[in-house]
Write an enzyme that holds these catalytic residues in place. Structure first.
Site, short mmCIF file in Angstrom:
data_model
loop_
_atom_site.label_atom_id
_atom_site.label_comp_id
_atom_site.label_asym_id
_atom_site.label_seq_id
_atom_site.Cartn_x
_atom_site.Cartn_y
_atom_site.Cartn_z
N LYS A 249 0.83 -1.20 0.00
CA LYS A 249 0.00 0.00 0.00
C LYS A 249 0.87 1.26 0.00
O LYS A 249 1.88 1.33 0.71
CB LYS A 249 -0.92 -0.03 1.22
CG LYS A 249 -1.94 1.08 1.32
CD LYS A 249 -2.80 0.90 2.57
CE LYS A 249 -3.81 2.03 2.73
NZ LYS A 249 -4.62 1.89 3.97
N SER B 185 -9.40 2.25 2.94
CA SER B 185 -8.40 2.91 2.12
C SER B 185 -7.41 1.97 1.44
O SER B 185 -6.67 2.38 0.55
CB SER B 185 -7.62 3.91 2.99
OG SER B 185 -6.93 3.24 4.04
N SER C 13 -10.13 -0.03 7.11
CA SER C 13 -9.44 0.14 5.84
C SER C 13 -8.74 -1.09 5.30
O SER C 13 -8.34 -1.12 4.14
CB SER C 13 -8.42 1.28 5.94
OG SER C 13 -9.09 2.53 5.94
#
Length: 491
Positions: A83, A158, A182
């Site tokens: 990420k 996210s 997330s």
């Protein structure tokens, strides 16, 4: 490597590492297969936003280590993405923020350093919403990430780019982060497994935000793995769990073994945040399978824990996380009623006093005690990840966004209510894909358990996965011709 090169892209990460160690597959061949798949599918998904040109040399070094007979880590030679909020030495890390478009860290985040020590080759970064502050994944720098199950829908956020990459076979494993769902929401909405560790189990050092020049721990934020198997989740957690770098001289981690499963609770709906009927049916079917397999399963919840009250505590504490995204002038104006509360994540209470926050923190401590007592009687609890499945892309202002549950519009941020129930109390939670809604998009179930008993939630998830039919690949990934696959989805 002859494989239908796509075939190895679907192998679990541990299987890849074992094949590389046994010289049945080279790290260079595996990296080439992953990069080829990214080249073909990523233009449609926009999950991978940065490629590390150094990966080929790192894969070659991994192969050389195998040939020399060196000791190998559990993920030796495995090429993967991470990420874009996790610092990667020498590779840009933006957090989806225009102000960090050219930010190149000098050192890895703690979790990424641990993975490299275990043999991982990081070949790319995956997309995030700006500052990881949304449940959809898009930003000014890299644009919109799409769900591989339906390009018209969001992979959530996210860690949306991370979950989409794993679901599409672009990466075997990912490292995401989670303060309000997330990891869990993207995993559920992309049909993969995800694990939110107990708070503090995995160091968040090197996570952006906070800004790179403001190292520190963020309340409720955790770093954890996303994968296509529970075994990969467990192996990754074993690698990245440990003390913060500043604490390593004195602290070490030794998790208790998984409990033998005696009693598992369920809590699948609540009038405060109703859960869509299709989601409930999938969760109930999974619970029935577990019951039929000999586990005592019953509807139960901790005495003294109410979803509405827990959510209020969660939102107040979440504001303490989000307040740094507001200027001091805006916060002061909100505190004096001169500025409406923000609609962003955690914005509702951004102007609260420190006393309000401290009272919420005290209430959290009491809730943690109630959860602790509850888990002396139950080994785990099964929960919705969210009240809904993935939503169509909606980039309007937060105040205008809605979700739909059983045909009724609900507030956009209802999506974090069920995640906050356990996140606010620092509990571990493992997401298991359990089916599809009538529109063909994935549904996930959350297995939550006692604080620091992450191995128990993983064990329940593994058992559930073994009782459920194997999930089919997402439609976008079923052919080598991505353009044809996309046309079939949109026609």
């Amino acid at each position: 490597m002859t494989a239908s090169d796509d075939e190895v892209c679907w192998w679990p990460a541990r299987q890849v590492a074992e094949a590389i160690a046994a010289r049945r597959l080279s790290a260079r061949e595996y990296l080439a297969a992953q990069l080829d798949r990214v080249e073909r599918l990523n233009p449609l998904l926009n999950a991978v936003v940065t490629i590390d040109e150094r990966a080929a040399a790192q894969a070659a070094d991994a192969d050389a280590a195998v040939m020399r007979g060196q000791p190998l880590g559990p993920f030796h030679g495995v090429a993967m993405t991470v990420k874009d909020c996790m610092a990667t030495a020498g590779l840009r890390t933006t957090g989806g923020l225009p102000g960090l478009a050219s930010h190149v860290p000098r050192e890895d985040a703690s979790a990424i350093a641990a993975l490299r020590d275990a043999g991982v080759v990081v070949f790319g970064k995956t997309n995030v919403p700006a500052g990881s502050g949304d449940l959809q994944t898009y930003n000014e720098l890299f644009g919109v990430t799409r769900n591989p199950w339906d390009l018209g829908r969001s992979p959530s956020g996210s860690s949306g780019g991370a979950a989409a990459a794993v679901a599409a076979g672009l990466s075997p494993l990912e490292i995401g982060s989670d303060v309000a769902g997330s990891i869990r929401l993207p995993a559920a909405m992309c049909g993969v497994f995800g694990h939110k560790p107990s708070h503090g189990l995995v160091p968040t050092h090197g996570h952006v935000p906070p800004a790179p020049y403001k190292p520190g721990n963020v309340d409720m934020n955790v770093v954890g793995p996303i994968a296509r198997t529970v075994d990969d989740l467990g192996a990754a957690l074993d690698v990245i769990a440990g003390p913060h770098p500043w604490d390593r001289r004195a602290w070490q981690v030794s998790l208790p073994p998984a409990r033998p499963l005696r009693r598992v609770a369920t809590w699948f709906d609540d009038s405060y945040c109703p859960v869509d009927a299709a989601v409930r049916r999938a969760l109930e079917d999974a619970a029935q399978r577990l019951s039929a397999d000999g586990v005592a399963v019953e509807d139960a919840r901790p005495p003294g824990i109410r979803l509405e009250a827990s959510d209020l505590v969660f939102r107040r504490l979440l504001a303490g996380v989000a307040v740094h995204s507001y200027s001091a002038q805006d916060v002061a104006a909100m505190a004096h009623g001169e500025h409406p509360p923000g609609e962003e994540l955690g914005g509702r209470f951004a102007g609260q006093s420190y006393r309000d926050w401290a009272e919420a923190d005290d209430r959290r401590t009491r809730m943690r005690a109630r959860w602790h007592q509850f888990f002396t009687e139950c080994d785990a609890i099964l929960l919705p990840v969210a009240p809904n499945t993935s939503i169509p892309h909606d980039h309007r202002p937060f105040a205008e966004r809605r979700i739909v549950v059983d045909g009724t519009e609900r507030p956009y941020w209802d999506q974090i209510v069920w995640a906050g129930l356990t996140g606010v109390s620092y509990l571990p939670s493992t997401v298991v894909p359990v089916g599809l809604d009538p529109g063909g998009t994935p549904i996930g179930l959350a297995v939550a358990g006692p604080y620091l008993e992450d191995l128990t939630t993983l064990a329940v998830a593994r058992r559930l996965a073994g009782l459920l039919p194997p999930a089919a690949p997402a439609p976008l990934t079923r052919t080598k011709d991505a353009a044809a696959s996309a046309a079939a989805l949109t026609n």
